[in-house]
Design a protein around this motif. Structure first.
Motif, mmCIF file in Angstrom:
data_model
loop_
_atom_site.group_PDB
_atom_site.id
_atom_site.type_symbol
_atom_site.label_atom_id
_atom_site.label_comp_id
_atom_site.label_asym_id
_atom_site.label_seq_id
_atom_site.Cartn_x
_atom_site.Cartn_y
_atom_site.Cartn_z
ATOM 1 N N ALA A 73 0.841 -1.208 0.000
ATOM 2 C CA ALA A 73 0.000 0.000 0.000
ATOM 3 C C ALA A 73 0.871 1.250 0.000
ATOM 4 O O ALA A 73 0.607 2.214 -0.726
ATOM 5 N N GLY B 286 -12.035 -0.100 -3.585
ATOM 6 C CA GLY B 286 -12.970 0.446 -4.574
ATOM 7 C C GLY B 286 -14.330 -0.222 -4.521
ATOM 8 O O GLY B 286 -14.439 -1.387 -4.138
ATOM 9 N N GLU C 88 -5.631 -1.466 -1.194
ATOM 10 C CA GLU C 88 -5.751 -1.396 -2.662
ATOM 11 C C GLU C 88 -7.115 -1.894 -3.140
ATOM 12 O O GLU C 88 -7.500 -1.604 -4.266
ATOM 13 N N GLY D 219 2.110 2.141 -3.204
ATOM 14 C CA GLY D 219 1.087 2.511 -4.174
ATOM 15 C C GLY D 219 0.728 1.398 -5.137
ATOM 16 O O GLY D 219 0.367 1.638 -6.282
ATOM 17 N N PHE D 220 0.805 0.131 -4.681
ATOM 18 C CA PHE D 220 0.444 -1.000 -5.540
ATOM 19 C C PHE D 220 -1.030 -0.943 -5.912
ATOM 20 O O PHE D 220 -1.889 -0.629 -5.089
ATOM 21 N N THR D 221 -1.334 -1.290 -7.156
ATOM 22 C CA THR D 221 -2.728 -1.457 -7.561
ATOM 23 C C THR D 221 -3.123 -2.902 -7.281
ATOM 24 O O THR D 221 -2.292 -3.719 -6.885
ATOM 25 N N VAL D 222 -4.420 -3.196 -7.547
ATOM 26 C CA VAL D 222 -4.907 -4.558 -7.328
ATOM 27 C C VAL D 222 -4.094 -5.552 -8.146
ATOM 28 O O VAL D 222 -3.705 -6.622 -7.669
ATOM 29 N N SER D 223 -3.790 -5.189 -9.407
ATOM 30 C CA SER D 223 -3.079 -6.153 -10.241
ATOM 31 C C SER D 223 -1.620 -6.287 -9.798
ATOM 32 O O SER D 223 -1.031 -7.355 -9.941
ATOM 33 N N ASP D 224 -1.028 -5.225 -9.236
ATOM 34 C CA ASP D 224 0.331 -5.344 -8.693
ATOM 35 C C ASP D 224 0.345 -6.328 -7.527
ATOM 36 O O ASP D 224 1.225 -7.194 -7.432
#
Lengths: 327, 521
Positions: B166, B277, B274, B169-174
């Motif tokens: 987090a 949403g 992440e 700044g990882f996204t869901v796919s990361d």
């Protein structure tokens, strides 16, 4: 193995302590010895007159007999099925039953000197009479019917009742048995490994008919006061299944074993059968049957293959069955 | 000293593996010995083998594919009733097959709830009978189990990793790429293998819901050879075929698997920044909701059908329940001793030797219960009365049957423990019992509890090897149920089934809960 030997030793000494009361060991199918089967009542009744300890040992009979072979611990084996006695006979473990079977109350003549029947029944299709009001009156009527009945049957490769159905079809249709199965196939909802699954599907309403016994409705009438279950009676006759008892030749309790064999054909034993097994006793006067059994409809004829015929027919008949239902 | 402790645990693992081999290959050998060799297989039998393998592969693939999104949803969401839901979802797995069949039919059958609703809406009712029925039943049994094991994998990823992700700044796919997929690559093949193997030994379910003899599995052929033909040589050969299927499947799976060490963390609550949403929340809610409806539907029908008869159950059924509890306690303890010693050995052996021990531990699912029972009978009969030993034998066999499941829960956790704390323990000279007491058990609480829960629930529900070992005076709850059904007493059988499910769940819950004491998840 030391522990096992120790355990065996302990059991042996426990048996010695009870040596004053001779024990009669009877091998029986699991259902027979259970609380819901006829075993416990039979045990009480026999022990009252024999001054002995009647011990049921339950499980799959044939595998157990074959595995134990000459070292078999049983004095008597009860509950063998008519269609598979050939193998049991060929073990040579059984002695003649020595009882007079000329006055049995069965629709067929009994001449076997080794195995003796203690109960019997007609195979049959059981249905819910509130849903089916025009039950088939013959096998032909069933296989040719336009009705969209859904039937559950048992697999002849894993269930004795499934095997009985197979032999019934064979005895009615002979060489046309495969054709009959092909006509019946669309009505067969599914095939189950054992009787319980099939019967459960029927009472849960999933199937309209189940292959069982013509005496099955007696349970619902007597134990549940439910009159909605009936057996369809076919004019070609019904396949008969009987359960048999045999005396082990090498028994160390020959007198007790003989006493038990003759006890089997007395009213004290036979009266327990209708409600213990939900089948007909092998030797009991009609008027001594529970009233419900007296009123059950019966087929005009009993069909039964000899054990030689049954053994010879089984494999080819299973092949026909597989080809017809293999879709 | 650390070296000595290592050698010791390898020895303990080897002894356990030898015991398992005796129960599987040893019993098979006893049957072969009694039969004077192997029989021959006909073309029909090869058809059964083929059908067994492909339906099991399909069942396992679907179960695992559906379990991944459900486990992911459960891993990243906290909600009221979550832990209760996770516990209850374990129920289908331990249902006696006959109860599960009737429960599934009550929902998906011709006169089941779904068909009723459809016909009410003027649509055609559905038919469950066919290959899809088999798959449906196997997914019903195994989806919860797969979900639990995969969820276990997710929970084993330390919370710190997600925190770090987090802050980077990882996204869901990361997160999926860096943290989740490596974990899945490690966990999923083993889960697939176990489910594949369970499905290869299915026969009553496959036949009943398959709609006809085309749905014949190897186990049914074994049953026929054993019970009708009394052809031990053929039964033995078919049993060997089943073991071979297990060996080949195991070899393939261990080739695919990429063991990952997820590392050591502080076991804090995982917060997943992440995945906050709205879209993902809805997706997760949907996954959990659908799985819950699918699994709880037939379970509810079992409760509804059983509840009426519970208070009129005869005393003997309660006695049977008591015997079952006793068997469960013994077999769970035995199973966990086997599983822990084998898992410790796996973590200390080379990859190849470790895989071998793990493979041996999985053999018991592929072993035919009928062959195992017959083999045990052949082994015991010359020395003692097998019927008198029915309960101890049931306990041992149930422990062996549950072992693969307990192993699946323990092996990854022990491997992580070894990687994370092995060097430190060695440098401090902590070994032997002290090591178990202060390092291993506290860190392994959760997988130990979960594994014991699985073993306990399975043992409670398993019929064991009754065909030859049944004793009219001693019965376990599954046996009581089986006897009630055979005596037309379907209403009481339904009530006994409800008691059985409740006890199994309670056993699972107690063990699993015990594993989570002092852990704030």
């Amino acid at each position: 193995m030391n522990h096992l030997t120790l355990a065996a030793g302990l059991m042996l000494s426990a048996t010695n302590a009870l040596a004053e009361t001779p024990a009669l060991t009877v091998y029986a199918p699991d259902y027979f010895g259970s609380e819901w089967g006829p075993g416990p009542a039979i045990e009480t009744a026999f022990e009252a007159e024999c001054a002995c300890d009647l011990q049921f040992v339950t499980g799959d009979l044939m595998p157990r007999i074959m595995l134990e072979g000459a070292r078999i611990k049983a004095d008597v084996v009860i509950g063998l099925n008519t269609d598979v006695t050939k193998q049991a006979r060929e073990t040579g473990l059984f002695a003649p039953h020595g009882q007079d079977t000329s006055a049995l109350t069965m629709p067929i003549e009994w001449t076997d000197e080794i195995f003796m029947p203690f109960n019997w029944g007609y195979s049959g299709f059981v249905y819910d009479n509130t849903k089916i009001t025009n039950p088939p009156s013959s096998f032909d009527a069933l296989v040719n019917s336009d009705e969209d009945w859904k039937i559950v049957i048992q697999d002849p490769r894993s269930s004795f009742s499934g095997l009985a159905l197979l032999l019934w079809v064979k005895s009615v249709y002979g060489d046309d048995a495969q054709l009959a199965w092909e006509k019946l196939a669309p009505k067969i909802l599914t095939v189950t490994a054992g009787w319980s699954e099939a019967y459960g599907m029927f009472t849960d309403g999933e199937a309209d008919m189940v292959f069982s016994y013509t005496t099955s409705p007696a349970y619902h009438i007597m134990a549940e006061e439910d009159l909605t279950k009936s057996a369809a009676i076919f004019e070609e006759g019904h396949y008969l299944t009987a359960e048999l008892v045999g005396k082990i030749a090498g028994t160390d309790q020959p007198e007790l074993a003989d006493q038990f064999m003759s006890f089997i054909l007395t009213d004290g034993f036979q009266m327990i059968i209708p409600e213990g097994n939900w089948s007909y006793p092998a030797k009991l006067d009609f008027e001594k049957l529970p009233e419900t059994f007296q009123t059950l409809p019966t087929p005009p004829k009993a069909l039964l293959y000899s054990e030689e015929e049954a053994a010879a027919l089984r494999d080819p008949a299973v092949e026909e069955w597989l080809s017809a239902l293999g879709r | 000293m650390a070296v000595r402790a290592g050698t010791l645990s390898i020895w303990a693992g080897a002894v356990s593996a030898a015991l398992v081999l005796a129960l599987t290959l040893g019993t098979l050998g006893a049957v072969v010995w009694r039969a004077d060799g192997f029989g021959a297989l006909g073309p029909r039998d090869w058809g059964y083998v083929w059908f067994t393998v492909w339906q099991a592969a399909a069942s396992a693939a679907i179960s695992v594919a559906l379990a991944i999104p459900v486990a992911r949803a459960l891993a990243r969401r906290q909600f009221w009733g979550r832990s209760a839901l996770i516990t209850v979802l374990g129920a289908p797995f331990i249902l006696p097959t006959i109860v599960a069949i009737l429960g599934l039919l009550a929902v998906f059958g011709r006169t089941g709830v779904v068909s009723e609703v459809l016909s009410w809406a003027g649509l055609e009712p559905i038919s469950i009978f066919g290959v899809h029925g088999i798959l449906l039943a196997h997914v019903f049994f195994n989806l919860p189990f797969a979900t639990r094991l995969i969820l276990q994998g997710w929970l084993a990823i330390p919370a710190e990793r997600f925190r770090l992700a987090a802050s980077l700044g990882f996204t869901v796919s990361d997160v999926a790429r860096v943290l989740e997929r490596p974990m899945l690559r490690d966990v999923v093949p083993g889960v697939f293998l176990v489910i594949f193997l369970i499905c290869t030994t299915s026969f009553a379910v496959a036949l009943a819901l398959g709609g006809g003899p085309q749905a014949t599995t190897v186990e049914l052929a074994i049953y026929q050879a054993f019970r009708f033909d009394f052809d031990l040589s053929k039964a033995a050969l078919l049993g060997l075929v089943q073991v071979m299927i297990c060996v080949v499947a195991g070899a393939l799976v261990f080739k695919v698997r990429l063991p990952s060490t997820s590392g050591v963390g502080l076991d804090r609550v995982v917060r997943r920044w992440e995945a906050d949403g709205l879209g993902l929340r809805v997706l997760d809610a949907l996954c959990i909701g659908l799985a819950a409806v699918f699994l709880l539907g037939p379970l509810s029908m079992i409760v509804i059908e059983g509840i009426g008869g519970v208070f009129s159950l005869p005393g003997s059924v309660l006695e049977a329940a008591w015997s079952s509890i006793w068997v469960t306690v013994v077999s769970t303890a035995l199973c966990m001793a086997l599983a822990l010693s084998m898992a410790l050995a796996v973590s200390r052996l080379s990859a190849g030797a470790g895989a071998l021990v793990e493979g041996i531990g999985s053999l018991t699912i592929a072993a035919s219960p009928l062959v195992m029972g017959t083999g045990l009978f052949v082994m015991i009969f010359p020395f003692a009365d097998p019927t008198a030993l029915s309960l101890p034998v049931t306990a041992v066999v149930n422990a062996a049957m549950a072992l693969p499941f307990a192993l699946r829960a323990l092996v990854p956790a022990v491997r992580d423990l070894q990687a994370g704390y092995g060097n430190l323990s060695a440098s401090l000279g902590i070994s032997g019992f002290t090591w178990l007491r202060w390092v291993a058990v506290p860190r392994l609480r959760r997988p130990l509890g979960f594994g014991a829960g699985l073993a306990a629930a399975l043992s409670m529900g398993d019929l064991g090897v009754i065909a030859l070992f049944s004793n009219p005076d001693v019965e376990t709850l599954p046996l009581a149920l089986f006897r009630l059904m055979g005596a037309y007493r379907l209403e009481q059988a339904a009530a006994a089934a409800l008691v059985l499910v409740t006890l199994s769940l309670a056993a699972f819950w107690i063990c699993d809960r015990g594993g989570r004491v002092d852990v704030d998840v």
